[in-house]
Design a protein around this motif. Structure first.
Motif, mmCIF file in Angstrom:
data_model
loop_
_atom_site.group_PDB
_atom_site.id
_atom_site.type_symbol
_atom_site.label_atom_id
_atom_site.label_comp_id
_atom_site.label_asym_id
_atom_site.label_seq_id
_atom_site.Cartn_x
_atom_site.Cartn_y
_atom_site.Cartn_z
ATOM 1 N N HIS A 139 -12.702 -0.156 -8.481
ATOM 2 C CA HIS A 139 -12.839 0.660 -7.338
ATOM 3 C C HIS A 139 -11.966 1.342 -6.670
ATOM 4 O O HIS A 139 -11.532 -0.035 -5.914
ATOM 5 C CB HIS A 139 -14.559 0.660 -6.878
ATOM 6 N N ASN A 140 -11.377 2.275 -6.555
ATOM 7 C CA ASN A 140 -10.442 2.751 -5.979
ATOM 8 C C ASN A 140 -9.332 1.888 -5.951
ATOM 9 O O ASN A 140 -8.886 1.291 -4.670
ATOM 10 C CB ASN A 140 -11.052 2.954 -3.806
ATOM 11 N N GLY A 141 -8.635 1.184 -6.856
ATOM 12 C CA GLY A 141 -7.926 -0.111 -7.010
ATOM 13 C C GLY A 141 -6.335 0.894 -6.881
ATOM 14 O O GLY A 141 -6.104 1.653 -7.044
ATOM 15 N N ASP A 142 -5.906 -0.482 -6.389
ATOM 16 C CA ASP A 142 -4.431 0.485 -6.356
ATOM 17 C C ASP A 142 -3.241 -0.631 -6.208
ATOM 18 O O ASP A 142 -4.036 -0.941 -7.028
ATOM 19 C CB ASP A 142 -3.636 0.029 -4.261
ATOM 20 N N GLU A 143 -2.311 -0.234 -6.811
ATOM 21 C CA GLU A 143 -0.838 -1.349 -7.084
ATOM 22 C C GLU A 143 -0.861 -2.753 -6.598
ATOM 23 O O GLU A 143 0.136 -3.340 -7.246
ATOM 24 C CB GLU A 143 0.586 -0.381 -6.307
ATOM 25 N N VAL A 241 14.102 2.875 -0.783
ATOM 26 C CA VAL A 241 13.681 1.410 -1.571
ATOM 27 C C VAL A 241 11.501 1.515 -1.660
ATOM 28 O O VAL A 241 11.886 0.682 -2.910
ATOM 29 C CB VAL A 241 14.199 0.621 -0.163
ATOM 30 N N SER A 242 11.071 2.589 -1.003
ATOM 31 C CA SER A 242 9.658 2.174 -1.580
ATOM 32 C C SER A 242 9.303 2.548 -2.784
ATOM 33 O O SER A 242 7.858 2.735 -2.962
ATOM 34 C CB SER A 242 9.109 2.606 -0.304
ATOM 35 N N VAL A 243 10.521 3.039 -3.220
ATOM 36 C CA VAL A 243 9.685 3.830 -4.887
ATOM 37 C C VAL A 243 10.412 3.049 -6.121
ATOM 38 O O VAL A 243 9.828 2.845 -6.817
ATOM 39 C CB VAL A 243 10.674 5.398 -4.645
ATOM 40 N N SER A 244 11.860 2.759 -5.936
ATOM 41 C CA SER A 244 12.675 2.847 -6.630
ATOM 42 C C SER A 244 12.223 0.382 -7.405
ATOM 43 O O SER A 244 12.158 -0.315 -6.523
ATOM 44 C CB SER A 244 14.119 2.005 -6.416
ATOM 45 N N GLY A 245 11.820 0.736 -9.117
ATOM 46 C CA GLY A 245 10.993 -0.706 -9.423
ATOM 47 C C GLY A 245 9.502 -0.534 -9.116
ATOM 48 O O GLY A 245 9.330 -1.892 -9.529
ATOM 49 N N LYS A 246 8.949 0.150 -8.369
ATOM 50 C CA LYS A 246 7.535 0.467 -8.148
ATOM 51 C C LYS A 246 6.730 1.683 -9.429
ATOM 52 O O LYS A 246 7.422 1.669 -9.376
ATOM 53 C CB LYS A 246 7.111 0.659 -7.185
ATOM 54 N N ASN A 322 -6.188 4.508 -6.347
ATOM 55 C CA ASN A 322 -5.963 4.926 -4.996
ATOM 56 C C ASN A 322 -4.998 5.620 -4.816
ATOM 57 O O ASN A 322 -3.773 4.500 -5.684
ATOM 58 C CB ASN A 322 -5.898 3.787 -3.842
ATOM 59 N N CYS A 323 -4.961 6.608 -5.090
ATOM 60 C CA CYS A 323 -3.637 7.279 -4.742
ATOM 61 C C CYS A 323 -2.335 7.388 -3.270
ATOM 62 O O CYS A 323 -1.530 8.116 -3.719
ATOM 63 C CB CYS A 323 -3.376 8.148 -5.408
ATOM 64 N N SER A 324 -3.067 6.593 -2.336
ATOM 65 C CA SER A 324 -2.199 6.794 -1.159
ATOM 66 C C SER A 324 -0.804 7.036 -1.299
ATOM 67 O O SER A 324 -0.004 7.037 -0.860
ATOM 68 C CB SER A 324 -2.957 6.205 0.150
ATOM 69 N N ALA A 325 -0.297 5.524 -2.542
ATOM 70 C CA ALA A 325 0.694 5.180 -1.901
ATOM 71 C C ALA A 325 1.880 5.685 -2.520
ATOM 72 O O ALA A 325 2.878 6.544 -2.537
ATOM 73 C CB ALA A 325 1.074 4.079 -3.006
ATOM 74 N N ALA A 326 1.343 6.434 -3.735
ATOM 75 C CA ALA A 326 1.772 7.798 -4.627
ATOM 76 C C ALA A 326 2.315 9.336 -3.537
ATOM 77 O O ALA A 326 2.532 9.630 -3.315
ATOM 78 C CB ALA A 326 1.255 8.457 -5.651
ATOM 79 N N GLN A 327 0.988 9.706 -3.205
ATOM 80 C CA GLN A 327 1.005 10.630 -1.570
ATOM 81 C C GLN A 327 2.066 10.131 -0.295
ATOM 82 O O GLN A 327 2.916 11.231 -0.028
ATOM 83 C CB GLN A 327 -0.466 10.680 -1.250
ATOM 84 N N LYS A 328 1.891 8.910 -0.017
ATOM 85 C CA LYS A 328 3.199 8.399 0.993
ATOM 86 C C LYS A 328 4.778 8.361 0.387
ATOM 87 O O LYS A 328 5.392 9.102 1.063
ATOM 88 C CB LYS A 328 2.846 6.640 1.377
ATOM 89 N N HIS A 329 4.637 8.306 -0.835
ATOM 90 C CA HIS A 329 5.992 7.318 -0.769
ATOM 91 C C HIS A 329 6.606 8.922 -1.850
ATOM 92 O O HIS A 329 7.985 8.308 -1.867
ATOM 93 C CB HIS A 329 6.149 6.521 -1.946
ATOM 94 N N ILE A 330 6.131 9.319 -2.733
ATOM 95 C CA ILE A 330 6.936 10.406 -3.675
ATOM 96 C C ILE A 330 6.556 11.631 -2.691
ATOM 97 O O ILE A 330 6.553 12.608 -3.820
ATOM 98 C CB ILE A 330 6.925 9.695 -4.626
#
Length: 545
Positions: A139-143, A241-246, A322-330
């Motif tokens: 449910h709403n899994g994140d990275e 930095v928040s994108v590379s290697g993630k 959960n796509c909040s990381a993709a929305q925020k960082h990329i």
């Protein structure tokens, strides 16, 4: 204008084609399409697209690349600034060595080639399945989710290994990497989930809902995946930095009920919505049994059991991300909403060949049988049950031989049909319905399905017979021998009782299970766990060898 050169490895695949077209819409990109085909063959649907014009002007070019061949990769990517690795072009899902060399070894070759050619950015299109093994809901899994402990299919396992290689390669020799994990990608060119469901609908199987039908899933339109890949490139170009290697999950940000999504697709294509609910655990154990039988029979091809297993797993479990990381960082946000009514028309209807032969038979009659056994129409169910009970009595308790009973039944049917033909159309105000000639005909589709099913069963028998003739599989021999012995005992002494019990169970067990599914599943799970515990205690107390 400073043009940037992009390479799309797997550029003729499902996601690759969409990515290539989206890159060509950007005026500052030169696109190199790398794929395993010897030459580029355009489809009729691409005639009016940007691709032919880009090829003629030099903005796009094609490279034959086998990712197992590192020099070919170097030839395609030399001088480029970014490489997208979207698909490895696996031709067979039953060849472990071939899939491993294409996906995992291919990933290593692409990484090493990018380092040698001083490519700045490398982006890998992975899958959300790398964290989803189907054993529990997400449910709403994140990275923060870890890779699945055990994968049910080989391709996901290999894709997880490849993703790890790309992420570990980040910031070595100036190469920046990241991975995207789209969930259940669909759209034009889809060859997996939606074609499978549509093919099931053509032969009646899509009438069924597995389980409660309330499980949620995330789906991602292919255009959004292409857009996310470009967003990731731009973010890496800014050396964030928040994108590379993630790794980042990508969805349409619109979780939907899986069966509602399926229903909307099927309705738009003119098929009936799924309505008949089947017990979840019953279907799951049936699929596991089929998978086990395929493995035990040493079939050289699994005949689609892996795709079937994956679709059933998807249909049973909730998997939302959960796509909040993709929305925020990329900076990702969907460019196409989940309007299936608009998008699904672009997806070609699959052909019969995409389904395993053993999954085809059952057709339109499968839904009618389920309706009867689950008492959807009580009047029809009771009529069928009464008719079967009368036939059971006629053949087994009338005191006649089977041949004599069959002959008298045929005579009775013949006289009844003839008498019905001479009845007037109206008797005391009651209209007598005439039986149309089409009622006695078998459609070409049903006959094809029947012959296919018979051929499938015959081939299974041949496979078992061939394995027995080789004299190497004693496990199979004992299973066949014991099964035939019990069949002989039942048919010789208990055939009448077995048919009677089977008749009663057919009209009661499915109905009772549907009404008390959770309670019965709880009892079964308790018994299975108790047996497992007992076996462990027994093994622990056995004397050492």
């Amino acid at each position: 204008m400073n043009l940037r050169t992009c390479v799309v490895i797997g550029g003729r695949g499902f996601i690759g084609r969409s990515l290539v077209l989206r890159l060509l819409k950007l005026d500052d990109r030169i696109v190199r399409i790398a794929d395993s085909a010897q030459s580029l063959q355009l489809d009729p649907s691409e005639t009016n697209s940007l691709l032919p014009q880009a090829l003629s002007t030099g903005r796009a070019s094609y490279f034959h690349v086998d990712v197992r061949n590192k020099p070919q990769i170097i030839n395609a990517i030399e001088g480029s600034s970014v490489v997208f690795f979207v698909e490895a072009g696996t031709s067979s899902t039953h060849d472990f060595y071939g899939c491993y060399t294409l996906i995992v070894q291919g990933a290593k070759n692409v990484i090493n080639a990018c380092r040698e050619c001083k490519v700045k950015r490398l982006i890998y299109n992975s899958s959300a399945d790398v964290v989803f093994d189907g054993s529990y809901d997400i449910h709403n899994g994140d990275e923060s989710l870890l890779y699945a402990w055990k994968f049910e299919d080989m391709l996901t396992d290999l894709k997880a290994q490849a993703e790890a290689l790309f992420l570990f390669a980040n910031d070595i020799d100036g190469l920046l990497t990241c991975a995207l994990r789209p969930s259940n990608v669909f759209g034009p060119g889809d060859t997996e989930i939606i074609p499978f469901l549509v093919n099931q609908a053509k032969f009646g199987w899509a009438k069924f809902i597995i389980g409660s039908g309330n499980n949620m899933s995330d789906f991602t339109y292919v255009e959004n995946v292409a857009h996310a890949l470009i967003c990731a490139d731009e973010a890496l170009d800014s050396r964030m930095v928040s994108v590379s290697g993630k790794a980042f999950f990508i969805t349409n940000l619109e979780p939907v009920k899986f069966w509602e999504f399926v229903s909307r697709i099927l309705e738009d294509l003119g098929y009936q919505r799924p309505m008949i609910k089947l017990p979840a655990m019953l279907v799951w154990y049936t699929v596991l049994l089929v998978k086990w039988m395929h493995a035990k029979m040493a079939s050289t091809k699994l005949n689609g059991s892996a795709p079937l297993h994956g679709v059933v797993r998807l249909a049973l479990r909730t998997s939302t991300f959960n796509c909040s990381a993709a929305q925020k960082h990329i900076g990702y946000s969907p460019v196409v909403s989940l309007e299936v009514q608009e998008n699904i028309r672009c997806i070609p209807t699959p052909t019969l060949s995409s389904l395993p032969a053993c999954c085809i038979y059952g057709g339109a009659g499968a839904g009618a049988v389920a309706n009867i056994l689950l008492w959807r129409d009580e009047k029809k169910t009771f009529t069928c049950f009464l008719a079967l009970v009368l036939l059971y009595y006629w053949f087994f308790f009338s005191g006649r031989t089977f041949t004599s009973s069959a002959a008298k039944l045929l005579l009775l049917v013949t006289v009844t049909l003839l008498g019905h033909a001479f009845l007037p159309s109206n008797i005391l105000g009651f209209t007598v319905e005439r039986i149309s000639s089409s009622s006695f005909e078998i459609s070409e589709v049903d006959m094809t399905n029947l012959v296919t099913a018979i051929a499938c069963m015959w081939n299974r028998v041949v496979q078992v017979t061939r394995a027995l003739a080789q004299g190497e599989d004693w496990n199979l021999f004992f299973k066949v021998a014991v099964s035939l012995y019990f069949l002989k005992v039942i048919s010789s002494h208990y055939l009448t009782e077995a048919i009677g019990v089977g008749l009663v169970l057919a009209f009661t067990s499915f109905f009772v299970y549907e009404q008390y599914e959770e309670e019965i599943d709880g009892i079964v799970n308790f018994l299975v766990n108790a047996m497992g515990t007992a076996m462990e205690l027994l093994m622990d107390n056995l004397p050492p060898v």
